[in-house]
Design a protein around this motif. Structure first.
Motif, PDB file in Angstrom:
ATOM      1  N   ALA A 250       0.947  -1.267  -0.078  1.00 53.21           N
ATOM      2  CA  ALA A 250      -0.119   0.009  -0.129  1.00 53.21           C
ATOM      3  C   ALA A 250       0.861   1.301  -0.193  1.00 53.21           C
ATOM      4  O   ALA A 250       1.958   1.381   0.295  1.00 53.21           O
ATOM      5  CB  ALA A 250      -0.805  -0.158   1.233  1.00 53.21           C
ATOM      6  N   MET A 251       0.397   2.183  -0.444  1.00 49.63           N
ATOM      7  CA  MET A 251       0.948   3.599  -0.274  1.00 49.63           C
ATOM      8  C   MET A 251       0.599   4.230   1.242  1.00 49.63           C
ATOM      9  O   MET A 251      -0.024   3.719   1.707  1.00 49.63           O
ATOM     10  CB  MET A 251       0.401   4.666  -1.206  1.00 49.63           C
ATOM     11  N   VAL A 252       1.858   4.866   1.648  1.00 50.72           N
ATOM     12  CA  VAL A 252       1.803   5.537   2.825  1.00 50.72           C
ATOM     13  C   VAL A 252       0.423   6.324   2.876  1.00 50.72           C
ATOM     14  O   VAL A 252       0.459   7.378   2.059  1.00 50.72           O
ATOM     15  CB  VAL A 252       3.180   6.116   3.393  1.00 50.72           C
ATOM     16  N   VAL A 253      -0.323   6.326   4.083  1.00 54.97           N
ATOM     17  CA  VAL A 253      -1.463   7.385   3.752  1.00 54.97           C
ATOM     18  C   VAL A 253      -0.962   8.553   4.883  1.00 54.97           C
ATOM     19  O   VAL A 253      -0.618   8.416   5.943  1.00 54.97           O
ATOM     20  CB  VAL A 253      -2.509   6.650   4.662  1.00 54.97           C
ATOM     21  N   ARG A 254      -0.896   9.704   4.058  1.00 58.53           N
ATOM     22  CA  ARG A 254      -0.408  11.153   4.732  1.00 58.53           C
ATOM     23  C   ARG A 254      -1.635  11.626   5.594  1.00 58.53           C
ATOM     24  O   ARG A 254      -2.969  11.638   5.076  1.00 58.53           O
ATOM     25  CB  ARG A 254       0.002  11.723   3.639  1.00 58.53           C
ATOM     26  N   ARG A 255      -1.358  12.309   6.485  1.00 54.96           N
ATOM     27  CA  ARG A 255      -2.168  12.940   7.332  1.00 54.96           C
ATOM     28  C   ARG A 255      -1.644  14.518   7.406  1.00 54.96           C
ATOM     29  O   ARG A 255      -1.987  15.174   6.499  1.00 54.96           O
ATOM     30  CB  ARG A 255      -2.041  12.369   8.802  1.00 54.96           C
ATOM     31  N   GLY A 256      -0.833  14.946   8.530  1.00 51.89           N
ATOM     32  CA  GLY A 256      -0.363  16.390   8.474  1.00 51.89           C
ATOM     33  C   GLY A 256      -1.125  17.314   8.727  1.00 51.89           C
ATOM     34  O   GLY A 256      -0.727  18.566   8.488  1.00 51.89           O
ATOM     35  N   GLU A 257      -2.191  17.028   9.676  1.00 47.83           N
ATOM     36  CA  GLU A 257      -3.128  18.015  10.278  1.00 47.83           C
ATOM     37  C   GLU A 257      -2.343  18.405  11.487  1.00 47.83           C
ATOM     38  O   GLU A 257      -1.374  18.216  11.697  1.00 47.83           O
ATOM     39  CB  GLU A 257      -4.628  17.577  10.231  1.00 47.83           C
TER      40      GLU A 257
END
Length: 309
Positions: A250-257
């Protein structure tokens, strides 16, 4: 008007130029900042090269480079909460406004106040490098004692990922070019050189108990070569290559909030994680800063200090 550095069309470094633009007007969910430090990332030259033209749809050329920065808030959109004029903040320019500029707008929900004791240049690395590392390891949810392989360990994201994994009690293997060995081993990575005649065999010899997960920062043939070393394909993640899905990963699920940025800042302040800012350029040398990252020879993070001369 304020000075910016970007590109007049999609393409190579020859498309880059300095230009003046009006100070961006923040939308309801944005903040306008005076940039103090902009961080340089591989995504900058990839976007310049035309990787994701839809990101700039409706925005006339020239476009401004860069996606993360530290700076001082000049004005605040009507719907932004928790930030005020005069705050020193760090965050992401998600709407394509760019950060290689004297002023820019950041998305309010993806921007946080900078703790006073946190260096501006370190804060500028958080929205991409540090949060990517945390997101990848959170997604894997490996236990203490697990062995994780980082493909492309010698860059900014790789070195931070190695340190976060180490501090979570994991054993870290990493691949990279010969020049990256010293930086990787300095953060307790068991290193394997790309030039090894049989890299998979070398990694198996370094980890005879097996490799529990792979965090890929390279993609392409390198990803396809190393993915089979992990027994469970679901524990193969890539930051760069969607083809990982074809391999069962899977791709890394990005957050960053904002909460994610604050959590990452706290990790740096604890003193165990160093984002490895290895080169700082004045704004007048923005092209050199990006060229170093594009060359692949940087041994860590590269930043542009807008206050330097």
């Amino acid at each position: 008007m304020s000075e910016a550095f970007g590109f007049r069309e999609f393409g190579g470094p020859q498309t880059q130029e300095f230009f003046d633009r009006p100070d961006p007007v923040p939308g309801p969910t944005e903040v306008l900042i005076r940039v103090t430090v902009a961080s340089v990332n591989p995504s900058d030259y990839k976007l310049r090269s035309g990787l994701a033209p839809a990101m700039y749809e409706g925005r006339p050329f020239p476009q401004v480079l860069g996606g993360e920065a530290t700076g001082v808030v000049l004005s605040v959109g009507a719907d932004v909460e928790g930030l005020a004029v005069g705050d020193t903040v760090f965050g992401s320019a998600l709407t394509g406004a760019g950060t290689y500029a004297r002023t820019t707008v950041l998305h309010g929900s993806y921007t946080a106040r900078k703790p006073a004791e946190l260096r501006d240049d370190w804060a500028a690395t958080i929205p991409v490098a540090v949060t990517t590392a945390v997101d990848a390891l959170d997604q894997l949810a490996l236990p203490r004692g697990a062995t994780v392989l980082i493909n492309g360990v010698g860059g900014g994201v790789g070195l931070v990922t190695a340190q976060v994994a180490r501090d979570r009690g994991m054993r870290v293997l990493g691949t990279g070019s010969t020049a990256k060995r010293g930086a990787a081993e300095a953060v307790d990575v068991t290193f394997a050189d790309y030039s090894d005649a049989d890299l998979p065999a070398r990694l198996c010899a370094l980890a005879p108990e097996g490799i529990d997960a792979l965090v890929d920062l390279v993609g392409g043939d390198s990803l396809r070569t190393l993915a089979p070393l992990v027994d469970d394909p679901a524990r193969v993640l890539s930051v760069t290559d969607p083809a990982v899905v074809e391999l069962g990963g899977a791709m890394v699920v990005r957050r960053g909030e904002r909460a994610d940025l604050e959590r990452a800042a706290a990790l740096l302040l604890e003193g165990n994680i160093d984002p490895h800012v290895v080169a700082t350029y004045p704004f007048s040398r923005a092209a050199d800063a990006l060229a170093l990252v594009e060359s692949g020879h940087s041994l860590g993070k590269v930043v542009i200090d807008m206050t330097a001369t």
